[in-house]
Design a protein around this motif. Structure first.
Motif, mmCIF file in Angstrom:
data_model
loop_
_atom_site.group_PDB
_atom_site.id
_atom_site.type_symbol
_atom_site.label_atom_id
_atom_site.label_comp_id
_atom_site.label_asym_id
_atom_site.label_seq_id
_atom_site.Cartn_x
_atom_site.Cartn_y
_atom_site.Cartn_z
ATOM 1 N N TYR A 76 14.760 -49.064 77.205
ATOM 2 C CA TYR A 76 15.097 -47.720 76.730
ATOM 3 C C TYR A 76 14.386 -47.370 75.425
ATOM 4 O O TYR A 76 14.291 -46.191 75.079
ATOM 5 C CB TYR A 76 16.608 -47.594 76.547
ATOM 6 C CG TYR A 76 17.383 -48.094 77.740
ATOM 7 C CD1 TYR A 76 17.317 -47.425 78.962
ATOM 8 C CD2 TYR A 76 18.145 -49.251 77.664
ATOM 9 C CE1 TYR A 76 18.004 -47.894 80.068
ATOM 10 C CE2 TYR A 76 18.836 -49.722 78.766
ATOM 11 C CZ TYR A 76 18.765 -49.045 79.964
ATOM 12 O OH TYR A 76 19.439 -49.522 81.063
ATOM 13 N N GLU B 118 12.813 -43.667 74.952
ATOM 14 C CA GLU B 118 13.528 -42.721 74.097
ATOM 15 C C GLU B 118 12.900 -42.510 72.723
ATOM 16 O O GLU B 118 13.250 -41.556 72.031
ATOM 17 C CB GLU B 118 14.981 -43.182 73.935
ATOM 18 C CG GLU B 118 15.761 -43.271 75.241
ATOM 19 C CD GLU B 118 15.844 -41.936 75.977
ATOM 20 O OE1 GLU B 118 15.750 -40.878 75.320
ATOM 21 O OE2 GLU B 118 15.988 -41.951 77.208
ATOM 22 N N THR B 119 11.987 -43.382 72.313
ATOM 23 C CA THR B 119 11.382 -43.214 70.980
ATOM 24 C C THR B 119 9.868 -43.151 71.015
ATOM 25 O O THR B 119 9.239 -42.924 69.978
ATOM 26 C CB THR B 119 11.791 -44.363 70.037
ATOM 27 O OG1 THR B 119 11.178 -45.595 70.471
ATOM 28 C CG2 THR B 119 13.301 -44.540 70.009
ATOM 29 N N LEU C 46 19.373 -43.782 68.157
ATOM 30 C CA LEU C 46 19.371 -44.268 69.539
ATOM 31 C C LEU C 46 20.422 -45.358 69.676
ATOM 32 O O LEU C 46 20.353 -46.390 69.010
ATOM 33 C CB LEU C 46 18.006 -44.819 69.930
ATOM 34 C CG LEU C 46 17.940 -45.475 71.326
ATOM 35 C CD1 LEU C 46 18.255 -44.462 72.428
ATOM 36 C CD2 LEU C 46 16.585 -46.126 71.560
ATOM 37 N N ARG D 150 19.772 -36.793 74.673
ATOM 38 C CA ARG D 150 19.873 -37.509 75.945
ATOM 39 C C ARG D 150 21.154 -38.313 75.958
ATOM 40 O O ARG D 150 21.534 -38.922 74.962
ATOM 41 C CB ARG D 150 18.694 -38.465 76.116
ATOM 42 C CG ARG D 150 17.350 -37.789 76.274
ATOM 43 C CD ARG D 150 16.972 -37.648 77.739
ATOM 44 N NE ARG D 150 16.511 -38.937 78.263
ATOM 45 C CZ ARG D 150 16.391 -39.196 79.561
ATOM 46 N NH1 ARG D 150 16.741 -38.286 80.448
ATOM 47 N NH2 ARG D 150 15.945 -40.372 79.981
ATOM 48 N N ARG E 296 20.801 -40.652 72.815
ATOM 49 C CA ARG E 296 19.841 -40.349 71.755
ATOM 50 C C ARG E 296 20.229 -39.011 71.135
ATOM 51 O O ARG E 296 20.376 -38.013 71.840
ATOM 52 C CB ARG E 296 18.405 -40.274 72.290
ATOM 53 C CG ARG E 296 17.405 -39.790 71.242
ATOM 54 C CD ARG E 296 15.969 -40.059 71.654
ATOM 55 N NE ARG E 296 15.616 -39.482 72.937
ATOM 56 C CZ ARG E 296 15.160 -38.239 73.129
ATOM 57 N NH1 ARG E 296 15.065 -37.405 72.088
ATOM 58 N NH2 ARG E 296 14.838 -37.813 74.320
#
Length: 244
Positions: free
Chosen positions: A41, A45-46, A149, A217, A240
């Motif tokens: 993830y 996500e980043t 996150l 998210r 997130r």
């Protein structure tokens, strides 16, 4: 850790627990979380973010912290376990990242860093304070415009968690996926974990349904990892959020 003075057989996620968790096995010399792959993830996500400053809250042996460092982030890795941090620092030196990551031994439920970061991440952290209180605390360390996150593991009995006395996959950085432990002591949630040590997607996102935050998210994900001689199915919760 099964504390002898707890009649319910629950363990506490305190410093002693995590030192035991990360200490290499006396017979094999292998430590928990050896060769753990980076969280799937983290990049998802980043990866779109411009590298700046980052905190890995509950960094364990530094897998995610070093992933960020290799991609240009200036990272602080914080964990309650000196054993885990020593392993992380040795790995950072081997990988030429010693100048990009600083390591801090801290009880994150009480730590006052006195600063903020552009990115704060946590993976499978199990502090003694409970999950939601921990997430709310680390959120205060996100700089304006920064990103938080959260990746957690769902331990709920209905999620296929083994019953009393069975082995179960334990995750946590404050551990990470990396060993099968033998807790099975029937806590309040039926998993052997103290009350408040798990959280749901709804519970986490509700923390950020307030002015000053935007949830970008929020979802659950099921995946399979290798744990010793057999695959283990994990149900993860990922959130997130951006501090506006």
């Amino acid at each position: 850790m099964h504390t002898e003075d707890d009649p319910r057989g629950q363990h506490r996620f305190d410093q002693e627990y995590w030192e035991r968790h990360w200490t290499p096995d006396a017979e094999t010399g292998e430590g928990v979380g050896q060769a753990v792959p980076v969280s799937p993830y983290l990049e998802a996500e980043t990866g779109h973010l411009a590298p700046a400053t980052a905190l890995d809250a509950g960094c364990g042996k530094g897998t995610e912290a070093l992933w960020l460092a290799h991609r240009g982030w200036q990272v602080t890795g914080a964990d309650i376990s000196a054993t885990a941090l020593a392993a992380a620092a040795a790995r950072a030196k081997t990988e030429g990242m010693a100048g990009r990551v600083s390591w801090t031994e801290a009880d994150l439920t009480r730590w006052e860093p006195g600063r903020t970061w552009d990115l704060v991440v946590t993976h499978y952290a199990h502090p003694d304070s409970g999950q939601l209180a921990f997430y709310e605390r680390i959120a205060s360390w996100v700089a304006p415009g920064g990103t938080l996150l959260i990746v957690g593991h769902l331990h709920a009995p209905h999620a296929g968690h083994p019953s009393h006395g069975e082995h179960h996959q334990h995750v946590g950085h404050v551990g990470h996926v990396g060993h099968v432990s033998h807790h099975g002591h029937g806590g309040h949630d039926g998993s052997g974990h103290p009350e408040g040590s798990t959280a749901t997607l709804a519970g986490i996102t509700a923390l950020f349904a307030v002015p000053g935050w935007t949830v970008e998210r929020g979802y659950e994900s099921t995946r399979t990892v290798e744990a010793g001689e057999r695959p283990v199915t994990l149900r993860d919760v990922i959130v997130r959020a951006t501090r506006t």
